[in-house]
Design an enzyme around this catalytic site. Structure first.
Site, mmCIF file in Angstrom:
data_model
loop_
_atom_site.group_PDB
_atom_site.id
_atom_site.type_symbol
_atom_site.label_atom_id
_atom_site.label_comp_id
_atom_site.label_asym_id
_atom_site.label_seq_id
_atom_site.Cartn_x
_atom_site.Cartn_y
_atom_site.Cartn_z
ATOM 1 N N CYS A 121 0.845 -1.209 0.000
ATOM 2 C CA CYS A 121 0.000 0.000 0.000
ATOM 3 C C CYS A 121 0.873 1.250 0.000
ATOM 4 C CB CYS A 121 -0.903 -0.013 1.233
ATOM 5 S SG CYS A 121 -1.742 1.558 1.502
ATOM 6 N N HIS B 252 -21.612 17.180 2.518
ATOM 7 C CA HIS B 252 -22.518 16.352 1.718
ATOM 8 C C HIS B 252 -21.998 14.926 1.680
ATOM 9 C CE1 HIS B 252 -24.751 19.667 -0.252
ATOM 10 N NE2 HIS B 252 -23.600 20.302 -0.353
ATOM 11 N N GLY C 86 -14.554 5.073 -7.394
ATOM 12 C CA GLY C 86 -13.283 5.422 -8.019
ATOM 13 C C GLY C 86 -12.137 5.550 -7.042
ATOM 14 N N HIS D 272 -7.057 1.926 1.935
ATOM 15 C CA HIS D 272 -6.479 2.623 3.086
ATOM 16 C C HIS D 272 -7.280 3.923 3.306
ATOM 17 C CE1 HIS D 272 -2.801 3.229 5.676
ATOM 18 N NE2 HIS D 272 -3.495 4.337 5.832
ATOM 19 N N HIS E 165 -4.221 0.391 7.915
ATOM 20 C CA HIS E 165 -4.719 0.065 6.578
ATOM 21 C C HIS E 165 -6.113 -0.560 6.633
ATOM 22 C CE1 HIS E 165 -4.106 -0.909 2.319
ATOM 23 N NE2 HIS E 165 -4.662 -2.076 2.572
ATOM 24 N N ASN F 117 -0.260 15.522 -3.564
ATOM 25 C CA ASN F 117 -0.619 14.441 -4.489
ATOM 26 C C ASN F 117 0.447 14.339 -5.573
ATOM 27 O OD1 ASN F 117 -1.907 12.781 -6.458
ATOM 28 N ND2 ASN F 117 -3.893 13.393 -5.606
ATOM 29 N N GLN G 210 -8.927 13.570 -0.003
ATOM 30 C CA GLN G 210 -8.137 14.463 -0.839
ATOM 31 C C GLN G 210 -8.528 15.913 -0.603
ATOM 32 O OE1 GLN G 210 -7.340 13.661 -4.961
ATOM 33 N NE2 GLN G 210 -8.448 11.717 -4.877
ATOM 34 N N ASN H 250 -13.391 10.034 -1.495
ATOM 35 C CA ASN H 250 -14.019 9.001 -2.319
ATOM 36 C C ASN H 250 -13.816 7.707 -1.561
ATOM 37 O OD1 ASN H 250 -14.576 10.723 -4.522
ATOM 38 N ND2 ASN H 250 -12.497 10.455 -5.299
ATOM 39 N N GLN I 109 -33.238 12.438 -10.514
ATOM 40 C CA GLN I 109 -34.523 11.768 -10.310
ATOM 41 C C GLN I 109 -34.333 10.698 -9.268
ATOM 42 O OE1 GLN I 109 -35.298 8.398 -11.157
ATOM 43 N NE2 GLN I 109 -37.478 8.533 -10.714
ATOM 44 N N SER J 86 -8.983 4.561 -5.171
ATOM 45 C CA SER J 86 -7.902 3.733 -5.702
ATOM 46 C C SER J 86 -7.316 2.781 -4.671
ATOM 47 C CB SER J 86 -6.795 4.644 -6.242
ATOM 48 O OG SER J 86 -6.302 5.475 -5.204
ATOM 49 N N CYS K 242 0.418 3.348 3.478
ATOM 50 C CA CYS K 242 0.803 2.843 4.794
ATOM 51 C C CYS K 242 2.133 3.463 5.255
ATOM 52 C CB CYS K 242 0.939 1.319 4.760
ATOM 53 S SG CYS K 242 -0.614 0.430 4.992
ATOM 54 N N PHE L 197 -27.935 4.538 -10.697
ATOM 55 C CA PHE L 197 -27.103 5.149 -11.731
ATOM 56 C C PHE L 197 -27.687 6.500 -12.094
ATOM 57 C CE2 PHE L 197 -25.981 0.699 -12.160
ATOM 58 C CZ PHE L 197 -24.616 0.760 -12.353
ATOM 59 N N GLU M 118 -31.288 11.592 -15.866
ATOM 60 C CA GLU M 118 -30.482 12.426 -14.959
ATOM 61 C C GLU M 118 -29.439 13.236 -15.725
ATOM 62 O OE1 GLU M 118 -31.311 9.310 -14.452
ATOM 63 O OE2 GLU M 118 -31.755 8.907 -12.346
ATOM 64 N N HIS N 221 -8.456 7.344 3.430
ATOM 65 C CA HIS N 221 -7.823 8.592 3.008
ATOM 66 C C HIS N 221 -8.809 9.485 2.276
ATOM 67 C CE1 HIS N 221 -7.732 6.254 -0.706
ATOM 68 N NE2 HIS N 221 -7.587 7.398 -1.367
HETATM 69 P P1 H2U Z 1 -8.241 8.379 -4.538
HETATM 70 O O1 H2U Z 1 -8.237 7.015 -3.925
HETATM 71 O O2 H2U Z 1 -9.475 9.178 -4.152
HETATM 72 O O3 H2U Z 1 -8.016 8.296 -6.015
HETATM 73 O O4 H2U Z 1 -7.005 9.191 -3.921
HETATM 74 C C1 H2U Z 1 -5.685 8.702 -3.928
HETATM 75 C C2 H2U Z 1 -4.758 9.733 -4.502
HETATM 76 O O5 H2U Z 1 -3.435 9.375 -4.162
HETATM 77 C C3 H2U Z 1 -4.834 9.839 -6.008
HETATM 78 O O6 H2U Z 1 -5.294 11.129 -6.345
HETATM 79 C C4 H2U Z 1 -2.580 9.809 -5.189
HETATM 80 C C5 H2U Z 1 -3.385 9.616 -6.459
HETATM 81 O O7 H2U Z 1 -3.006 10.555 -7.425
HETATM 82 N N1 H2U Z 1 -1.330 9.053 -5.146
HETATM 83 C C6 H2U Z 1 -0.145 9.688 -4.834
HETATM 84 O O8 H2U Z 1 -0.155 10.893 -4.647
HETATM 85 N N2 H2U Z 1 1.020 8.974 -4.713
HETATM 86 C C7 H2U Z 1 1.098 7.628 -4.932
HETATM 87 O O9 H2U Z 1 2.158 7.047 -4.766
HETATM 88 C C8 H2U Z 1 -0.085 6.879 -5.402
HETATM 89 C C9 H2U Z 1 -1.392 7.630 -5.418
HETATM 90 ZN ZN ZN Z 2 -2.249 1.060 3.713
#
Ligand code: H2U
Ligand code: ZN
Length: 354
Positions: free
Chosen positions: A55, A303, A164, A169, A118, A80, A173, A158, A328, A166, A58, A317, A322, A171
């Site tokens: 991860c 929200h 979406g 863990h 994690h 990021n 943004q 998210n 709706q 990723s 982590c 969906f 929509e 987290h």
């Molecule tokens: P999401 O799970 O909401 O996509 O947020 C994770 C973010 O972590 C994602 O925007 C960033 C991705 O760009 N990221 C890093 O900054 N460094 C990394 O090593 C992997 C992911």
């Molecule tokens: Zn982790």
């Protein structure tokens, strides 16, 4: 409330107005009158290791930027590595007959790990740990918002692959940018108009109605209320708001921040318990723009937009009507609130472990 005695919000198709963004929503309650068939699925008891060596969030693991994360013990914030916004963008614009318009946009992307663990999510974290998340949101909003080149700070999470996300863990943004983006810009217009006319925030007056009617409340504590808004578009959408009209996190006092953490924890437990699954959503804070002006019309709120409809796998969906017309829904916000409200405040995983 009904202008015509036979008009029934629980039965008849109708439109509802969203005063926060000025848009309308179609409600079709007659389509949901068929019996509730919450698909029977086994509770999701997936377990993850407390630390996952693969991860990138982590403690101690290496991220895409090649550097190892510190051995953090609470929250951890970093830029990021793949941010959608950058702060080294040259100023510039294009305007071709008012039809082809563009302007450069600058900003910052940050990632916040909520916990070193994690295997946890917000509803499984302790109140003190969630309070740590509230504090880091507050600090980030304050610091980023103080920059003269940042006009708006969007904090969000998210959660779940379906949204979406990723990585499981825990987290969230932050995207902070020069201009105020679309959704908060609409809310700015609506809240300002209301404040100028009434001298109170739109959400102060809305909350008073909801506290009196009680049908859309999910939970409350001394300083915060969670409810399914009258105009909710997603089946189990909620709005979490402070009773006191503050414009951003930095205006909350200590008790209000503790109460925010408490409400966050309890609301996400209600969500997880509803379908006995780690409830996916996109959630985020709306706060006043950071343009250096005071915006007393702005009432801080959060929200939650969760996609699930009938079970851990049957989702709503936002598609044809929509996308082409407006939002709706079938099940009424009142019915959704009742379902959410009636959930236990003990996390289902804790129950099954004991
Ligand atoms: P999401 O799970 O909401 O996509 O947020 C994770 C973010 O972590 C994602 O925007 C960033 C991705 O760009 N990221 C890093 O900054 N460094 C990394 O090593 C992997 C992911
Ligand atoms: Zn982790």
């Amino acid at each position: 409330m009904a202008e015509h005695p036979s008009f029934d919000l629980a039965q008849h198709p109708h439109r509802r107005y969203n005063p926060l963004n000025g848009e309308w929503l179609l409600v079709s309650p007659h389509r949901a009158l068929r019996p509730w068939q919450g698909q029977q699925e086994a509770p999701d008891t997936e377990t993850r290791p407390a630390h996952d060596p693969t991860c990138y969030l982590c403690p101690g693991n290496v991220r895409a930027n090649g550097a190892p994360n510190p051995d953090y013990t609470g929250t951890f914030v970093f830029d990021n590595d793949f941010a959608a916004l950058r702060d080294d963008v040259p100023a510039g614009q294009l305007n071709q007959g008012g039809l082809l318009r563009a302007e450069s946009e600058s900003g910052v992307g940050r990632v916040i790990c909520f916990s070193p663990r994690h295997d946890l999510t917000l509803p499984e974290m302790s109140p003190a740990a969630i309070r740590g998340v509230v504090d880091v949101w507050t600090d980030e909003y304050r610091t980023l918002g103080a920059r003269p080149d940042i006009g708006y700070v969007q904090i969000f999470e998210n959660k779940g692959a379906v949204m979406g996300c990723s990585n499981p863990h825990p987290h969230g943004q932050i995207w902070a940018q020069r201009t105020v983006p679309g959704e908060p810009a609409k809310e700015s217009v609506q809240q300002l108009a209301y404040y100028q006319e009434h001298g109170r925030t739109l959400l102060t007056d809305y909350l008073a109605i909801e506290l009196a009617e009680k049908t859309r409340l999910v939970l409350e504590n001394e300083h915060w209320v969670a409810l399914v808004p009258f105009w909710a578009g997603w089946p189990f959408e909620t709005l979490l708001l402070p009773r006191r009209a503050v414009s951003d996190l930095t205006q909350l006092n200590e008790a209000e921040k503790d109460a925010f953490a408490d409400a966050l924890r309890r609301l996400t437990i209600h969500y997880d318990n509803l379908f006995q699954t780690s409830f996916p959503y996109s959630a985020g804070l709306h706060q006043q723009p950071t343009d250096g002006q005071a915006h007393p019309e702005w009432h801080l709120h959060m929200h939650f937009f969760p996609p699930l409809l009938r079970s851990a796998t049957v989702r709503k969906f936002m598609v044809g009507y929509e996308l082409l017309a407006n939002a709706q829904r079938d099940i009424t916000p009142e019915w959704a609130a009742e379902r959410l409200r009636s959930q236990s405040e003990v996390h289902y995983k804790a129950v099954s472990v004991n």
